[in-house]
Design an enzyme around this catalytic site. Structure first.
Site, PDB file in Angstrom:
ATOM      1  N   SER A  35       0.910  -1.372   0.046  1.00 26.61           N
ATOM      2  CA  SER A  35      -0.008  -0.124   0.071  1.00 26.61           C
ATOM      3  C   SER A  35       0.881   1.354   0.136  1.00 26.61           C
ATOM      4  O   SER A  35       0.305   2.416  -0.471  1.00 26.61           O
ATOM      5  CB  SER A  35      -0.808  -0.007   1.228  1.00 26.61           C
ATOM      6  OG  SER A  35       0.019  -0.150   2.589  1.00 26.61           O
ATOM      7  N   ASP A 325      -4.152   7.947   7.791  1.00 25.53           N
ATOM      8  CA  ASP A 325      -5.116   7.184   8.368  1.00 25.53           C
ATOM      9  C   ASP A 325      -4.102   6.607   9.588  1.00 25.53           C
ATOM     10  O   ASP A 325      -3.047   6.864   9.776  1.00 25.53           O
ATOM     11  CB  ASP A 325      -5.674   6.200   7.527  1.00 25.53           C
ATOM     12  CG  ASP A 325      -4.834   5.244   6.853  1.00 25.53           C
ATOM     13  OD1 ASP A 325      -3.606   5.257   7.132  1.00 25.53           O
ATOM     14  OD2 ASP A 325      -5.191   4.697   5.769  1.00 25.53           O
ATOM     15  N   HIS A 328      -0.964   4.894   7.173  1.00 21.73           N
ATOM     16  CA  HIS A 328      -0.228   5.574   5.943  1.00 21.73           C
ATOM     17  C   HIS A 328      -0.053   6.905   6.034  1.00 21.73           C
ATOM     18  O   HIS A 328      -0.906   7.625   6.746  1.00 21.73           O
ATOM     19  CB  HIS A 328      -1.161   5.157   4.843  1.00 21.73           C
ATOM     20  CG  HIS A 328      -1.527   3.755   4.591  1.00 21.73           C
ATOM     21  ND1 HIS A 328      -2.507   3.285   5.009  1.00 21.73           N
ATOM     22  CD2 HIS A 328      -0.955   2.702   3.965  1.00 21.73           C
ATOM     23  CE1 HIS A 328      -2.844   2.014   4.586  1.00 21.73           C
ATOM     24  NE2 HIS A 328      -1.717   1.570   4.099  1.00 21.73           N
TER      25      HIS A 328
END
Length: 350
Positions: A35, A325, A328
């Site tokens: 990610s 978040d 991240h």
């Protein structure tokens, strides 16, 4: 909010102008990983590990959520722009783009994946071996587009970026009683490094020569992990950070060995641990105000679908936060990390 965005973009623009002065003979950037570098491939996968909805992307072009796990661009986008290629690197599975776009840069990354196939199985995302298969398909398309000679030149001169490994520990080894019953943490590190060795070797066989592989971040300081450390005041989980440092040292040793074994390769280790820990510990020094929790929702445990536009707690100034978040970084942090990489590990390619 609009004024804050404008100031943020102006500052980023000034940084980019400085970086674009770098003259590099790199025609394309090819990305593998999780990610941290997924530009939206998971949009096309049946998984809950998605971010193609607001408020993700609120600071991206046209405030568009793309599947990047950030409020805006990610580090690989900034690296691409700094090298004068293009301002974003598209996801390979995004049908909006074609091979002429991918010729300048492409991401095969998938949020939630890891070196370990078992890690990718947890959230039903793209395993690393499949990312390599997509790369082979990309090579065939590139040869059909450019012809074999020019395609081979692009592939050999491209910069390959690899960012992966965090999920193997946090989603897999420490979260589930499977690998931890078979391997000690030191053995699991070696298991992952064996996969990393094979992956890099396969890339080399397929024509890659300029490769950067990122180490683990200070994963014990991610907001989600600090939230788990509730009884100790939500401080960083030092056990996880020690594992990250130990793994990173072994990865650096592997990089040195492969540079000796694979003739003509330029393989570098990119250190994200040091710069990110510095930002987290000294947020004010980098222009941030908050480093222990993210902007989206409460910023303590939410990500993906738990970070959504209906949550009333999401902040209105992401550039004040190190994290977007619970897992991240914000676009601003991604830029600083990219700038650090260009000034350090990636400097050998410029």
């Amino acid at each position: 909010m609009a004024r804050i965005k404008a100031i943020h973009l102006l500052l980023l623009g000034q940084f980019i102008v400085q970086l674009v002065l770098i003259q590099a003979e790199i025609p394309s950037i090819i990305v593998f990983g999780d990610s941290s570098v997924d530009a939206g491939n998971n949009n096309y996968v049946a998984t809950v590990a998605k971010s193609n909805f607001q408020p993700y992307g609120c600071d991206f072009y046209n405030s568009r959520p793309t599947g990047r796990f950030s409020n805006g661009r990610i580090a690989t986008d900034f690296i691409s722009e700094a090298l004068g290629i293009r301002p974003i690197i598209p996801a390979y599975l995004d049908s909006y783009y074609n091979i002429s776009d991918f010729a300048k840069g492409v991401s095969f990354a998938s949020a939630g994946t890891g070196y370990d196939n078992y890690t990718s199985d947890i959230l039903s995302v793209i395993p690393l071996w499949k990312e390599l298969e997509y790369f082979k398909d990309y090579q065939n398309r590139l040869r059909a587009y450019f012809g074999p000679i020019k395609a081979s030149k692009v592939l050999s001169e491209a910069l390959y970026l690899i960012s992966i490994g965090t999920n193997d520990f946090l989603e897999n080894y420490y979260a589930l009683p499977v690998r931890s019953t078979v391997y000690s943490v030191e053995e699991y590190e070696d298991f992952l490094l064996g996969i990393a060795r094979n992956f890099i070797t396969n890339l080399y066989i397929l024509g890659a020569r300029k490769i950067s592989i990122g180490g683990l971040p200070p994963m014990g300081c991610l907001p989600l992990e600090r939230t788990k450390n509730y009884l100790l005041g939500k401080i960083c989980i030092q056990k996880y950070n020690r594992v990250a440092k130990e793994y990173n040292l072994k990865l650096q040793q592997l990089v040195m060995r492969l540079n000796q074994e694979l003739g003509g390769i330029q393989l570098v280790y990119s250190d994200i641990y040091t710069i990110l820990l510095d930002i987290i510990k000294n947020p004010q020094s980098f222009g941030f105000e908050i480093g222990e929790r993210g902007c989206c929702a409460t910023g303590r445990y939410e990500m993906s679908y738990m970070c959504n536009k209906l949550n009333p707690f999401t902040c209105d100034a992401p550039n004040k936060y190190v994290f977007w978040d619970s897992f991240h970084p914000t676009e601003k942090t991604n830029f600083i990390v990219a700038e650090h990489a260009i000034n350090n590990s990636l400097g050998v390619f410029l």
